[in-house]
Design a protein around this motif. Structure first.
Motif, short mmCIF file in Angstrom:
data_model
loop_
_atom_site.label_atom_id
_atom_site.label_comp_id
_atom_site.label_asym_id
_atom_site.label_seq_id
_atom_site.Cartn_x
_atom_site.Cartn_y
_atom_site.Cartn_z
N ILE A 211 -62.00 -10.66 -4.22
CA ILE A 211 -62.25 -11.70 -3.23
C ILE A 211 -61.03 -11.77 -2.33
CG2 ILE A 211 -62.74 -14.15 -2.83
CD1 ILE A 211 -63.93 -14.25 -5.65
N SER A 212 -61.21 -11.51 -1.06
CA SER A 212 -60.09 -11.43 -0.14
C SER A 212 -60.55 -11.74 1.28
CB SER A 212 -59.46 -10.03 -0.19
OG SER A 212 -58.55 -9.82 0.87
N ASN A 236 -70.47 -18.01 -2.91
CA ASN A 236 -70.25 -19.32 -2.31
C ASN A 236 -69.25 -20.09 -3.15
OD1 ASN A 236 -71.18 -22.44 -2.22
ND2 ASN A 236 -71.51 -21.45 -0.23
N GLY A 237 -68.12 -20.46 -2.52
CA GLY A 237 -67.10 -21.21 -3.23
C GLY A 237 -67.52 -22.65 -3.44
N GLU A 242 -67.26 -22.78 1.04
CA GLU A 242 -67.31 -21.70 2.01
C GLU A 242 -68.05 -20.49 1.44
OE1 GLU A 242 -63.37 -20.67 3.11
OE2 GLU A 242 -62.91 -22.61 4.03
N SER A 243 -68.77 -19.80 2.32
CA SER A 243 -69.44 -18.56 1.92
C SER A 243 -68.43 -17.41 1.96
CB SER A 243 -70.61 -18.25 2.85
OG SER A 243 -71.60 -19.24 2.74
N LYS A 244 -68.39 -16.64 0.89
CA LYS A 244 -67.44 -15.53 0.82
C LYS A 244 -68.13 -14.28 0.30
CE LYS A 244 -63.33 -18.36 -0.05
NZ LYS A 244 -62.17 -18.59 -0.95
#
Length: 289
Positions: A211-212, A236-237, A242-244
């Motif tokens: 995850i970056s 999704n955090g 936030e969508s990641k």
């Protein structure tokens, strides 16, 4: 998560030299005196040394057999896979032969088969673990298996290696008897476990979740330098809302160190999860029949 620090290239060669020295010491102090055929080219060399004792005083030395078998394999591998193939592995193979010469004067550590299996396996495993950690191999059956798999793509490299090592250990059974063959299998098991421990418990493969904020750059570097596919997963955090994108990449046990270094070089704040993968079926790993 703290990632592995980047090493300068010359450090890898020093690690290879230390690793091959430990492997050679394990062979000369334990496996050779006890006639433990543990597979690989070195196992075959022990058989050849025994069979040629009546022809050459003391039999053909291990370092000679190691070079005679491995150098043609490397030349064939270069012809098939290109000139950039196996530079470090060639160095490791040649230096292993050198190490077999200068450790040949070491005294026999024990005449006890069980102690020889345990301590020989630990030394050999530690040596191989160091060599693998430097992104190298000592040639032998893994190199031969890679060449064979180029023409038999329906069979995995691991399966071919298992077959080749099994043939060599079986030959040791016919030369030295069933008891020594059984001890040799114990030594192989110990060696494999120590190698895993040296590589942080790495098994056949590793799955890395990354995850970056620099996913595109990290994925591009992994695909270019490791030639492994990278999959983007939607995440999704729950805390940040936030969508990641989460990168998923499956690599071999020798490649996980390099993957972490690639990630670290691009984003030192990247969140990386590494998980054991017991079996991987698909391109680059075990092929479908």
């Amino acid at each position: 998560m703290e990632l592995t620090s980047k090493r300068k290239p010359f450090m890898d060669y020093i690690i290879i030299m230390i690793g091959t020295t430990l492997l050679a010491a394990g062979l000369n102090m334990f496996f050779v005196p006890l006639n433990l055929v543990t597979g690989g080219v070195t196992g075959l060399a022990i058989i050849i040394k025994e069979l040629t004792t009546g022809i050459v005083p003391g039999g053909v030395e291990l370092w000679i057999t190691n070079l005679i078998i491995n150098i043609p394999l490397f030349l064939l591998a270069v012809a098939i896979k290109g000139k950039g193939f196996g530079g470090r592995s060639l160095f490791a193979t040649v230096f292993l032969s050198i190490a077999l010469i200068y450790t040949g004067k070491l005294p026999v550590a024990t005449n006890d088969m069980l102690l020889g299996c345990v301590f020989g396996g630990v030394l050999a495993g530690a040596g191989l673990g160091l060599v693998f950690s430097a992104y190298s191999t000592t040639g032998g059956t893994d190199l031969a298996a890679s060449i064979i798999q180029n023409y038999m793509k329906h069979i995995s490299v691991a399966q071919i290696m298992f077959f080749l090592d099994a043939v060599i250990i079986t030959a040791g059974y016919f030369i030295f008897g069933i008891e020594k063959a059984m001890y040799a299998i114990v030594a192989v098991f110990i060696t494999a476990k120590v190698v895993d421990a040296m590589l942080e418990g790495i098994h056949f493969s590793k799955a890395a979740f990354i995850i970056s904020g620099h996913n595109e750059e990290i994925a591009k570097e992994i695909m270019a330098k490791l030639e492994r596919g990278v999959t983007g997963l939607n995440g999704n955090g729950k805390f940040s809302k936030e969508s990641k994108e989460v990168l998923l990449c499956v690599v071999s046990k020798k490649e996980i160190v390099r993957l972490k270094e690639i990630t670290r070089d691009i984003d030192k704040k990247a969140f990386v999860i590494v998980a054991d993968v017991r079996e991987v079926v698909g391109e680059g790993f075990i092929e479908y029949n």
